[in-house]
Design a protein around this motif. Structure first.
Motif, short mmCIF file in Angstrom:
data_model
loop_
_atom_site.label_atom_id
_atom_site.label_comp_id
_atom_site.label_asym_id
_atom_site.label_seq_id
_atom_site.Cartn_x
_atom_site.Cartn_y
_atom_site.Cartn_z
N LEU A 213 0.83 -1.20 0.00
CA LEU A 213 0.00 0.00 0.00
C LEU A 213 0.87 1.25 0.00
CD1 LEU A 213 -2.82 -0.91 2.56
CD2 LEU A 213 -2.96 -0.88 0.06
N PRO A 214 0.53 2.23 -0.83
CA PRO A 214 1.31 3.47 -0.84
C PRO A 214 1.08 4.28 0.42
CG PRO A 214 -0.64 3.70 -2.23
CD PRO A 214 -0.59 2.26 -1.78
N VAL A 215 2.06 5.08 0.77
CA VAL A 215 1.90 6.02 1.88
C VAL A 215 1.26 7.28 1.32
CG1 VAL A 215 3.08 7.35 3.67
CG2 VAL A 215 3.90 5.05 3.06
N LYS A 216 0.01 7.52 1.67
CA LYS A 216 -0.74 8.64 1.11
C LYS A 216 -0.60 9.91 1.95
CE LYS A 216 -4.11 5.67 -1.20
NZ LYS A 216 -5.55 5.30 -1.33
N ALA A 217 -0.19 9.75 3.19
CA ALA A 217 -0.05 10.91 4.07
C ALA A 217 1.17 11.74 3.64
CB ALA A 217 0.11 10.45 5.51
N ARG A 302 9.29 6.43 -1.27
CA ARG A 302 8.26 6.93 -0.36
C ARG A 302 7.57 5.81 0.43
NH1 ARG A 302 6.42 12.32 -2.06
NH2 ARG A 302 4.50 11.91 -0.91
N SER A 303 8.15 4.62 0.46
CA SER A 303 7.50 3.49 1.13
C SER A 303 7.93 3.41 2.59
CB SER A 303 7.85 2.18 0.42
OG SER A 303 9.23 1.89 0.54
N THR A 304 7.14 2.67 3.38
CA THR A 304 7.49 2.47 4.78
C THR A 304 8.80 1.72 4.92
OG1 THR A 304 6.20 0.41 4.90
CG2 THR A 304 5.06 2.46 5.46
N LEU A 305 9.16 0.92 3.91
CA LEU A 305 10.39 0.15 4.00
C LEU A 305 11.62 1.02 3.75
CD1 LEU A 305 9.19 -3.16 2.32
CD2 LEU A 305 9.14 -2.47 4.73
N VAL A 306 11.51 2.01 2.89
CA VAL A 306 12.61 2.98 2.75
C VAL A 306 12.77 3.77 4.04
CG1 VAL A 306 13.35 5.07 1.55
CG2 VAL A 306 12.48 3.15 0.24
N MET A 307 11.67 4.05 4.70
CA MET A 307 11.75 4.73 5.99
C MET A 307 12.44 3.84 7.02
SD MET A 307 7.88 6.29 5.97
CE MET A 307 7.29 7.13 4.49
N LEU A 308 12.15 2.54 6.99
CA LEU A 308 12.77 1.61 7.93
C LEU A 308 14.28 1.55 7.73
CD1 LEU A 308 11.49 -1.94 8.85
CD2 LEU A 308 13.87 -1.56 8.24
N VAL A 309 14.74 1.36 6.50
CA VAL A 309 16.20 1.27 6.29
C VAL A 309 16.87 2.61 6.58
CG1 VAL A 309 16.04 -0.66 4.68
CG2 VAL A 309 15.99 1.67 3.78
N SER A 310 16.14 3.70 6.39
CA SER A 310 16.70 5.02 6.74
C SER A 310 16.84 5.16 8.24
CB SER A 310 15.80 6.12 6.18
OG SER A 310 15.78 6.11 4.77
N ALA A 311 15.91 4.56 8.99
CA ALA A 311 16.04 4.57 10.45
C ALA A 311 17.26 3.78 10.90
CB ALA A 311 14.77 3.98 11.08
#
Length: 345
Positions: A213-217, A302-311
């Motif tokens: 699912l895309p991150v729409k926020a 823009r995915s939650t997984l790119v956010m995870l690896v960035s964390a």
């Protein structure tokens, strides 16, 4: 944080439509937590990149044929199962769902039918499969492998995907998406890891369709993360804690393994047995307690997984990683190449 901070340009020709053959011939980009250059390797190099006593943690979930096409009257209804509710009911994402009403019967191929019981606020539906045969049997008859949209939109699913989109660890049925980092492993690679004293453990997280699912926020604080069911038994948790206490690093193979480990760990860094749903959403600023590294494929902008690896590695470092991967023609997404991320500890 702003979601657009995790955006990048990806040429469409870098999206892999088939896996590397053999699987462990895929490329592997090695990134550590320092400012040192990246190392361009291949997955079969992994035994020489890890240390004796390290432990790779795999997800043993098995992908089911969760994609179905059916009819409700003259309307074509597309269904992607997302999460099991009980023996006969699944939560599902539905294409053309506006044509459904509660109580409608959907007829799929080979006389498989399901009742649309209830619509959820996010637009998904609870479907109850009819008959006495196990739902797994019905899906084998009427379903197809649920390839990610970025592959399915470019070519049809075929028979080879039934094997290609399954890891060699797949055992526990229930996923509707593969833990794709583990797709790169072969029996030969496992033997080489064993010979080098690198351990392995398995846990179970049934990956749901919500992973695509895309991150729409516009801000990460406003994104509602999907939940998935997972389990780590007491014996596995104890072995992982023992290995780490002896100086071994726990390397999650895939973001699914990482998310479950981080859901199970306590404030003191001890991994506890776990069974239930997790909706953990990891973004920069998160303090990792359970893992010392991650092997993962290259993810959607823009995915939650790119956010995870960035964390895990830092946002700027990961944006440089993705720029390097694009410039050097790494293959992206589920059937693509991989990375080994080793943060500074």
């Amino acid at each position: 944080m702003r979601v657009d901070l995790f955006d990048f340009d990806l040429p469409q020709n870098l999206i892999a439509l088939r896996p590397a053959r053999p699987r462990d011939s895929a490329r592997l980009l090695v990134v550590d937590g320092s400012e040192s250059p990246f190392s361009d390797c291949v997955v079969s190099d992994l035994p020489s990149l890890l240390r004796e006593g390290d432990v790779l943690v795999f997800n043993d979930t098995r992908v089911i044929p969760a994609q179905l096409t059916g009819k409700r009257g003259d309307a074509t209804i597309g269904v992607t199962l997302h999460k099991r509710i009980d023996l006969r009911r699944w939560q599902a994402f539905v294409r053309n769902g506006k044509r459904l009403r509660e109580g409608d019967r959907i007829t799929f191929l080979h006389s498989v039918t399901a009742i649309a019981e209830a619509r959820h606020p996010d637009g998904s539906w609870t479907l109850s499969f009819e008959g006495e045969e196990a739902v797994e049997v019905l899906l084998e008859r009427a379903g197809t492998m649920p390839l990610p949209p970025y592959i399915a939109g470019k070519r049809p699913t075929d028979e080879s995907d039934r094997e290609d989109y399954q890891t060699i660890f797949a055992r526990e049925e229930g996923a509707v998406a593969a833990p794709t980092a583990a797709l790169h492993f072969t029996p030969e690679l496992i033997s080489a890891l064993d010979a080098n004293g690198i351990g392995r453990e398995t846990l179970t997280l049934h990956v749901g369709a919500g992973t695509f699912l895309p991150v729409k926020a516009e801000d990460t604080r406003d994104h509602a993360m999907h939940s998935e069911w997972g389990r780590i038994d007491a014996q596995t948790a104890q072995r992982l804690n023992t290995a780490r206490a002896a100086g071994g690093r726990l390397i999650a193979v895939g973001t699914t393994s990482l998310r479950l480990l981080e859901s199970a760990v306590d404030e003191g860094g001890v991994i506890q047995p776990f069974e239930g749903d997790t909706a953990i959403f990891i973004t920069p600023g998160y303090h990792f307690r359970a893992v010392d590294g991650l092997m993962t494929n290259f993810h959607l902008p823009r995915s939650t997984l790119v956010m995870l690896v960035s964390a895990l590695m830092g946002r700027e470092r990961m944006m440089d990683v993705y720029a390097h991967a694009v410039a050097n023609h790494y293959r992206f997404y589920s059937y693509g190449d991989s990375s080994l991320l080793l943060p500074k500890r």
